[in-house]
Design a protein around this motif. Structure first.
Motif, short mmCIF file in Angstrom:
data_model
loop_
_atom_site.label_atom_id
_atom_site.label_comp_id
_atom_site.label_asym_id
_atom_site.label_seq_id
_atom_site.Cartn_x
_atom_site.Cartn_y
_atom_site.Cartn_z
N ASP A 105 1.01 -1.16 -0.06
CA ASP A 105 -0.06 -0.10 0.12
C ASP A 105 0.86 1.24 0.13
N GLY A 106 0.53 2.29 -0.76
CA GLY A 106 1.30 3.30 -0.89
C GLY A 106 2.40 3.40 -2.23
N GLN A 107 2.53 2.25 -2.53
CA GLN A 107 3.39 1.88 -3.67
C GLN A 107 2.65 1.33 -4.98
N LEU A 108 3.23 1.56 -6.24
CA LEU A 108 2.80 0.87 -7.35
C LEU A 108 2.96 -0.56 -7.48
N ASN A 109 2.27 -1.33 -8.03
CA ASN A 109 2.37 -2.77 -8.15
C ASN A 109 2.14 -3.41 -9.69
N TRP A 110 2.12 -4.63 -9.96
CA TRP A 110 1.77 -5.01 -11.14
C TRP A 110 0.37 -4.89 -11.73
N PHE A 111 -0.54 -4.87 -10.70
CA PHE A 111 -1.98 -4.62 -11.14
C PHE A 111 -2.26 -3.36 -11.42
N ALA A 112 -1.58 -2.18 -10.81
CA ALA A 112 -1.67 -0.80 -11.04
C ALA A 112 -1.11 -0.61 -12.55
N THR A 113 0.02 -1.33 -12.65
CA THR A 113 0.58 -1.21 -14.13
C THR A 113 -0.21 -1.49 -15.12
N ARG A 114 -0.96 -2.58 -15.07
CA ARG A 114 -1.67 -3.45 -15.89
C ARG A 114 -2.89 -2.50 -16.19
N LEU A 115 -3.65 -1.94 -14.95
CA LEU A 115 -4.86 -1.24 -15.44
C LEU A 115 -4.61 0.03 -15.97
N LEU A 116 -3.47 0.59 -15.96
CA LEU A 116 -3.11 1.92 -16.58
C LEU A 116 -2.77 1.49 -17.96
N LEU A 117 -2.26 0.39 -18.42
CA LEU A 117 -2.07 -0.18 -19.73
C LEU A 117 -3.37 -0.37 -20.38
N ALA A 118 -4.60 -0.94 -19.62
CA ALA A 118 -5.71 -1.18 -20.05
C ALA A 118 -6.40 -0.05 -20.39
N ARG A 119 -6.27 0.93 -19.64
CA ARG A 119 -6.76 2.46 -19.91
C ARG A 119 -6.35 3.03 -21.17
N ALA A 120 -4.82 2.71 -21.16
CA ALA A 120 -4.24 3.68 -22.30
C ALA A 120 -4.91 2.75 -23.87
N TYR A 121 -4.79 1.50 -23.66
CA TYR A 121 -5.22 0.77 -24.81
C TYR A 121 -6.96 1.21 -25.28
#
Length: 309
Positions: A105-121
């Motif tokens: 908590d308070g840091q980025l993780n793989w799930f945050a990265t992938r959600l941002l990638l899904a949003r970008a697509y």
């Protein structure tokens, strides 16, 4: 660009540093977070200063892509929107192979990265990739501590320090930021600046179902003075900021699926949000439309900075 510069410092260091075997997992996680933050910063910039990708397939001007530290007086030319998205997606794909899946908590993780990638697509108009990434993310989240708030905990969850929905939350402390009064929470609280209240048309939409649990996080103070209570932890003066949460992944998967013509899958992801809001409600696959998904996005993500884009 200050955030990008900080991320670039870390990326530049990790380009040169040779990690020992005992350090590699931590080393990769740090680099993955830096790449994700760099992508997030470019993404926020291009959303504000560029046209939507889908307007002209990214041909119009966006913002300068900065992947190495420049002199303080540098004036780099603007890249096209397409070029900015190319860098965003590259950084997020690279980060995905490095960053940890562990909750921190308070840091980025793989799930945050992938959600941002899904949003970008999704914003790029690549619905197949948006669906692939968001649906896989949700599958990977099964059995972890990441899950939707339940109907019964939805109201109280927003006042907690963290929660099961949050892939990434920024922790803020009054001890570190003395008497700032410049937080989003202070802007939208009637005891703060009282600058932001819920629009009448949003309240009319939400009140079409008087049993929608999301009504419980709105303070109904007076006529046309309804206040969102999403940013109240630890208090409204200096609030933590949930940035990336799992509910958006369900909505991206639903939107991408309906655009791809797969109403059955769209209904499954959409109903995770609809039925959480009111367990007595659901949407039949035959009735799933893009408009219906966008209405649910509006209800669920209100106040989180998505709808304008």
């Amino acid at each position: 660009y200050k955030a990008i510069r900080n991320a670039n410092n870390i990326v530049a260091f990790t380009d040169k540093y040779v990690a020992a075997d005992s350090e590699k997992a931590q080393f990769n996680n740090i680099r993955g977070q830096a790449l994700t933050m760099r992508a997030m910063s470019h993404f926020d910039l291009v959303k504000i200063y560029g046209m939507p990708y889908t307007k002209d397939n990214g041909a119009s001007l966006g913002v300068p892509v900065v992947t190495e530290n420049l002199s303080n007086d540098a004036k780099p030319a603007r890249n096209t929107v397409a070029e900015v998205y190319t860098q965003i997606i590259k950084d997020l794909e690279d980060a995905s192979g490095l960053i940890s899946k562990k909750r921190n908590d308070g840091q980025l993780n793989w799930f945050a990265t992938r959600l941002l990638l899904a949003r970008a697509y999704l914003y790029k108009g690549d619905n197949a990739k948006a669906y692939e990434v968001s649906s896989d993310l949700l599958k990977q989240a099964e059995g972890t501590s990441f899950k939707l708030f339940s109907n019964s905990e939805y109201k109280s969850a927003w006042s907690q320090q963290t929660g099961s929905e949050y892939f990434y939350v920024i922790y803020n402390s009054a001890e570190e930021i003395s008497d700032s009064k410049e937080f989003l929470s202070y802007l939208m609280h009637r005891s703060g600046y009282d600058d932001l209240s819920i629009s009448t048309d949003y309240m009319d939409l939400l009140l079409e179902d008087e049993n929608d649990v999301r009504i419980k996080i709105i303070e109904r103070y007076a006529k046309n003075r309804d206040y969102l209570q999403k940013y109240v932890s630890p208090d409204y003066k200096v609030s933590n900021m949930p940035i990336l949460r799992i509910s958006e992944a369900y909505l991206i998967a639903a939107e991408a699926a309906v655009k791809l013509g797969n109403k059955e899958n769209a209904a499954g992801y959409l109903n995770a949000i609809v039925s959480r809001a009111n367990p007595e409600k659901s949407v039949d696959a035959a009735d799933v439309t893009l408009e219906r998904v966008l209405i649910e996005r509006r209800k669920e993500l209100v106040g989180e900075g998505h709808r304008l884009y």
